[in-house]
Scaffold this motif. Structure first.
Motif, PDB file in Angstrom:
ATOM      1  N   VAL A 103      -4.891 -61.623 -13.799  1.00  0.00           N
ATOM      2  CA  VAL A 103      -4.603 -60.766 -14.951  1.00  0.00           C
ATOM      3  C   VAL A 103      -5.898 -60.273 -15.584  1.00  0.00           C
ATOM      4  O   VAL A 103      -6.036 -59.082 -15.921  1.00  0.00           O
ATOM      5  N   ALA A 104      -6.860 -61.158 -15.761  1.00  0.00           N
ATOM      6  CA  ALA A 104      -8.137 -60.757 -16.354  1.00  0.00           C
ATOM      7  C   ALA A 104      -8.861 -59.735 -15.473  1.00  0.00           C
ATOM      8  O   ALA A 104      -9.486 -58.791 -15.981  1.00  0.00           O
ATOM      9  N   THR A 105      -8.790 -59.899 -14.165  1.00  0.00           N
ATOM     10  CA  THR A 105      -9.404 -58.928 -13.256  1.00  0.00           C
ATOM     11  C   THR A 105      -8.777 -57.558 -13.430  1.00  0.00           C
ATOM     12  O   THR A 105      -9.480 -56.538 -13.493  1.00  0.00           O
ATOM     13  N   ALA A 106      -7.451 -57.513 -13.503  1.00  0.00           N
ATOM     14  CA  ALA A 106      -6.765 -56.233 -13.676  1.00  0.00           C
ATOM     15  C   ALA A 106      -7.111 -55.606 -15.031  1.00  0.00           C
ATOM     16  O   ALA A 106      -7.375 -54.397 -15.119  1.00  0.00           O
ATOM     17  N   LEU A 107      -7.137 -56.407 -16.083  1.00  0.00           N
ATOM     18  CA  LEU A 107      -7.457 -55.876 -17.406  1.00  0.00           C
ATOM     19  C   LEU A 107      -8.895 -55.382 -17.483  1.00  0.00           C
ATOM     20  O   LEU A 107      -9.176 -54.358 -18.132  1.00  0.00           O
ATOM     21  N   LEU A 108      -9.795 -56.078 -16.837  1.00  0.00           N
ATOM     22  CA  LEU A 108     -11.191 -55.645 -16.853  1.00  0.00           C
ATOM     23  C   LEU A 108     -11.355 -54.334 -16.091  1.00  0.00           C
ATOM     24  O   LEU A 108     -12.126 -53.460 -16.496  1.00  0.00           O
ATOM     25  N   CYS A 109     -10.633 -54.161 -15.000  1.00  0.00           N
ATOM     26  CA  CYS A 109     -10.656 -52.873 -14.292  1.00  0.00           C
ATOM     27  C   CYS A 109     -10.116 -51.764 -15.186  1.00  0.00           C
ATOM     28  O   CYS A 109     -10.634 -50.643 -15.194  1.00  0.00           O
ATOM     29  N   ARG A 110      -9.074 -52.101 -15.955  1.00  0.00           N
ATOM     30  CA  ARG A 110      -8.459 -51.076 -16.807  1.00  0.00           C
ATOM     31  C   ARG A 110      -9.422 -50.590 -17.873  1.00  0.00           C
ATOM     32  O   ARG A 110      -9.341 -49.422 -18.308  1.00  0.00           O
ATOM     33  N   MET A 111     -10.358 -51.422 -18.301  1.00  0.00           N
ATOM     34  CA  MET A 111     -11.335 -50.998 -19.296  1.00  0.00           C
ATOM     35  C   MET A 111     -12.238 -49.888 -18.769  1.00  0.00           C
ATOM     36  O   MET A 111     -12.842 -49.148 -19.553  1.00  0.00           O
ATOM     37  N   SER A 112     -12.326 -49.757 -17.464  1.00  0.00           N
ATOM     38  CA  SER A 112     -13.122 -48.682 -16.866  1.00  0.00           C
ATOM     39  C   SER A 112     -12.243 -47.542 -16.362  1.00  0.00           C
ATOM     40  O   SER A 112     -12.723 -46.649 -15.666  1.00  0.00           O
ATOM     41  N   GLY A 113     -10.946 -47.570 -16.684  1.00  0.00           N
ATOM     42  CA  GLY A 113     -10.052 -46.484 -16.300  1.00  0.00           C
ATOM     43  C   GLY A 113      -9.403 -46.635 -14.941  1.00  0.00           C
ATOM     44  O   GLY A 113      -8.790 -45.686 -14.449  1.00  0.00           O
ATOM     45  N   THR A 114      -9.522 -47.811 -14.328  1.00  0.00           N
ATOM     46  CA  THR A 114      -8.931 -48.021 -13.008  1.00  0.00           C
ATOM     47  C   THR A 114      -7.961 -49.195 -13.069  1.00  0.00           C
ATOM     48  O   THR A 114      -7.880 -49.915 -14.069  1.00  0.00           O
ATOM     49  N   TRP A 115      -7.241 -49.382 -11.979  1.00  0.00           N
ATOM     50  CA  TRP A 115      -6.264 -50.470 -11.927  1.00  0.00           C
ATOM     51  C   TRP A 115      -6.068 -50.901 -10.471  1.00  0.00           C
ATOM     52  O   TRP A 115      -5.787 -50.063  -9.604  1.00  0.00           O
ATOM     53  N   PRO A 116      -6.194 -52.206 -10.174  1.00  0.00           N
ATOM     54  CA  PRO A 116      -5.851 -52.693  -8.844  1.00  0.00           C
ATOM     55  C   PRO A 116      -4.342 -52.954  -8.775  1.00  0.00           C
ATOM     56  O   PRO A 116      -3.628 -52.745  -9.751  1.00  0.00           O
ATOM     57  N   THR A 117      -3.873 -53.386  -7.645  1.00  0.00           N
ATOM     58  CA  THR A 117      -2.473 -53.811  -7.543  1.00  0.00           C
ATOM     59  C   THR A 117      -2.387 -55.292  -7.874  1.00  0.00           C
ATOM     60  O   THR A 117      -2.981 -56.115  -7.177  1.00  0.00           O
ATOM     61  N   TRP A 118      -1.699 -55.606  -8.958  1.00  0.00           N
ATOM     62  CA  TRP A 118      -1.520 -57.014  -9.354  1.00  0.00           C
ATOM     63  C   TRP A 118      -0.303 -57.568  -8.651  1.00  0.00           C
ATOM     64  O   TRP A 118       0.760 -56.931  -8.636  1.00  0.00           O
TER      65      TRP A 118
END
Length: 208
Positions: A86-101
């Motif tokens: 979850v933290a990995t996905a949220l940290l990606c979102r701070m840069s405007g991107t999103w992985p598949t969780w």
């Protein structure tokens, strides 16, 4: 949400620079609070958070994962897969991107649940062979449709006579009565319709 997949403790990655480290702390704090919720609740929150984000590259997701595990012993631990993912996905979102969780189960013994992220179709940071886990819940990157895009619909059926301007219709001379479409009045020349279509010149130029 408790996951039971035993994973070997990970070596702590090098600490990121201060700006990245602060963002990682924020992502970890939010992830640890969210990880206590049921899986459906976590998925709903992440689905809302991921709206409008582009798909994260594998390198970006790996960097976010490294930053998360560098600042959090819980995320680095052998049973910290949920807050870590979850933290990995949220940290990606701070840069405007999103992985598949993903949340899923192992396909081989010992059977257990696990949470992870994927990017470019591959698991990120997991020391397991491909296909070792089967996802049950996923939150994929989504981008809303562009509001400025125009959609042009082309009718598949023939246009009605009233909707087609009769550009090729012949106007009868002054004083002569007009006949039905496709035929001239008593004093006008006849226009040929042909056996399979509207009068010649009856459709706009853009539709010919």
């Amino acid at each position: 949400m408790t996951m039971t997949t035993p994973m070997s403790p990970r070596r702590r990655p090098p600490a990121p620079l201060l700006p990245r480290r602060l963002r990682a702390y924020l992502a970890v704090a939010a992830a640890r609070a969210l990880a206590t919720q049921p899986p459906a609740r976590i998925r709903a929150v992440l689905a809302t958070t991921s709206r409008g984000a582009e798909a994260a590259s594998r390198q970006r997701a790996q960097t976010a994962r490294d930053d998360v595990t560098a600042v959090s012993m819980v995320c680095r631990g052998s049973r910290g897969c949920v807050p870590r993912s979850v933290a990995t996905a949220l940290l990606c979102r701070m840069s405007g991107t999103w992985p598949t969780w993903c949340v899923g189960v192992r396909t081989v013994a010992p059977f257990a649940a696990h949470a992870w992220v994927e990017a470019e179709g591959l698991m990120v940071g997991e020391d397991v062979p491909a296909g070792c886990f089967r996802p049950l819940l996923t939150v994929e990157p989504r981008r809303p449709a562009r509001s400025g895009a125009r959609v042009t619909t082309v009718a598949s059926g023939p246009a009605s006579p009233a909707a087609v301007p009769m550009a090729g219709a012949v106007r009868p001379p002054n004083g002569a009565p007009a006949g039905p479409a496709g035929r001239a009045g008593p004093a006008g020349p006849a226009t040929s319709t042909g056996p399979a279509g509207p009068p010649t010149g009856g459709l706009p130029a853009a539709a010919r």
